[in-house]
Motif scaffolding. Structure first.
Motif, PDB file in Angstrom:
ATOM      1  N   VAL A   8     -21.149  48.993 -11.159  1.00 51.02           N
ATOM      2  CA  VAL A   8     -20.643  48.196 -10.031  1.00 51.02           C
ATOM      3  C   VAL A   8     -19.350  47.500 -10.439  1.00 51.02           C
ATOM      4  O   VAL A   8     -18.357  47.528  -9.696  1.00 51.02           O
ATOM      5  N   LEU A  12     -15.361  48.159  -9.027  1.00 48.47           N
ATOM      6  CA  LEU A  12     -14.499  47.101  -8.496  1.00 48.47           C
ATOM      7  C   LEU A  12     -13.270  46.847  -9.375  1.00 48.47           C
ATOM      8  O   LEU A  12     -12.441  45.987  -9.041  1.00 48.47           O
ATOM      9  N   GLY A  19     -19.849  47.215   0.330  1.00 47.77           N
ATOM     10  CA  GLY A  19     -21.091  47.762  -0.211  1.00 47.77           C
ATOM     11  C   GLY A  19     -21.173  49.275  -0.216  1.00 47.77           C
ATOM     12  O   GLY A  19     -21.464  49.881  -1.256  1.00 47.77           O
ATOM     13  N   ILE A  22     -18.826  50.766  -2.660  1.00 50.77           N
ATOM     14  CA  ILE A  22     -19.314  50.597  -4.029  1.00 50.77           C
ATOM     15  C   ILE A  22     -20.364  51.656  -4.342  1.00 50.77           C
ATOM     16  O   ILE A  22     -20.330  52.284  -5.406  1.00 50.77           O
ATOM     17  N   LEU A  41     -28.376  47.572  -4.835  1.00 45.56           N
ATOM     18  CA  LEU A  41     -26.968  47.192  -4.875  1.00 45.56           C
ATOM     19  C   LEU A  41     -26.797  45.719  -4.556  1.00 45.56           C
ATOM     20  O   LEU A  41     -26.116  44.988  -5.286  1.00 45.56           O
ATOM     21  N   TYR A  42     -27.412  45.254  -3.475  1.00 37.85           N
ATOM     22  CA  TYR A  42     -27.209  43.863  -3.094  1.00 37.85           C
ATOM     23  C   TYR A  42     -27.856  42.894  -4.071  1.00 37.85           C
ATOM     24  O   TYR A  42     -27.369  41.785  -4.267  1.00 37.85           O
ATOM     25  N   LEU A  45     -25.196  42.782  -6.746  1.00 39.66           N
ATOM     26  CA  LEU A  45     -24.064  41.989  -6.262  1.00 39.66           C
ATOM     27  C   LEU A  45     -24.386  40.497  -6.290  1.00 39.66           C
ATOM     28  O   LEU A  45     -23.550  39.687  -6.699  1.00 39.66           O
ATOM     29  N   ASP A  46     -25.595  40.131  -5.871  1.00 44.68           N
ATOM     30  CA  ASP A  46     -25.998  38.719  -5.899  1.00 44.68           C
ATOM     31  C   ASP A  46     -25.983  38.171  -7.323  1.00 44.68           C
ATOM     32  O   ASP A  46     -25.513  37.059  -7.571  1.00 44.68           O
ATOM     33  N   THR A  49     -22.420  37.872  -8.626  1.00 47.04           N
ATOM     34  CA  THR A  49     -21.779  36.724  -7.974  1.00 47.04           C
ATOM     35  C   THR A  49     -22.259  35.423  -8.615  1.00 47.04           C
ATOM     36  O   THR A  49     -21.454  34.543  -8.941  1.00 47.04           O
ATOM     37  N   ILE A  54     -18.047  38.479 -10.057  1.00 46.14           N
ATOM     38  CA  ILE A  54     -17.413  38.966  -8.833  1.00 46.14           C
ATOM     39  C   ILE A  54     -17.427  37.852  -7.799  1.00 46.14           C
ATOM     40  O   ILE A  54     -18.200  36.897  -7.923  1.00 46.14           O
ATOM     41  N   TYR A  70     -15.973  42.861  -2.051  1.00 41.39           N
ATOM     42  CA  TYR A  70     -16.113  42.121  -3.302  1.00 41.39           C
ATOM     43  C   TYR A  70     -14.999  42.533  -4.255  1.00 41.39           C
ATOM     44  O   TYR A  70     -14.503  43.650  -4.210  1.00 41.39           O
TER      45      TYR A  70
END
Length: 125
Positions: A8, A12, A19, A22, A41-42, A45-46, A49, A54, A70
């Motif tokens: 991921v 980026l 999303g 990605i 994925l989410y 990402l969480d 973050t 990110i 992102y």
């Protein structure tokens, strides 16, 4: 760093992505070996973050759907670079060890050595 997080971050590294972008990029970068599900994925990402690697770059509405883009932070770039270096060093160590193992396992040359000194009868021993 998990494999999913690594890919991921790599996805980026060159530009912000949403999303689905990605997901596609991760699959391409990994030659199809990493196929993230949306929920996975989410979650990644969480976590990225929360770790400050990110940030949300922008939100756009396309075809009636909200897309969140992102991007990497400076900390994310540093973490990705460090992980890439760690992986490269590990791969180098593995390659060296494999080569050493192959050399050690190779059959010894069993051909007799050529004579180097004259024997008792004047010939070479």
């Amino acid at each position: 760093m998990t494999r999913a997080a690594f890919f991921v971050l790599t996805a980026l590294a060159d530009q912000p992505r949403h999303g689905y972008g990605i997901l596609r990029e991760v699959e391409e970068l990994s030659d199809g070996e990493v196929q993230l599900r949306v929920g996975t994925l989410y979650g990644v990402l969480d976590r990225l973050t929360a770790d400050g690697l990110i940030v949300l770059d922008r939100e756009e509405v396309q075809q009636g759907r909200l897309r969140r883009y992102y991007r990497l932070t400076d900390e994310g770039v540093a973490a990705l670079d460090a992980e890439a270096e760690r992986m490269a060093a590990g791969a180098g160590a593995a390659k060296r060890r494999i080569a050493e193992g192959r050399r050690a396992a190779a059959p010894a040359d069993t051909a007799p050595e050529p004579p180097t000194a004259p024997g008792l009868a004047g010939g070479f021993a």
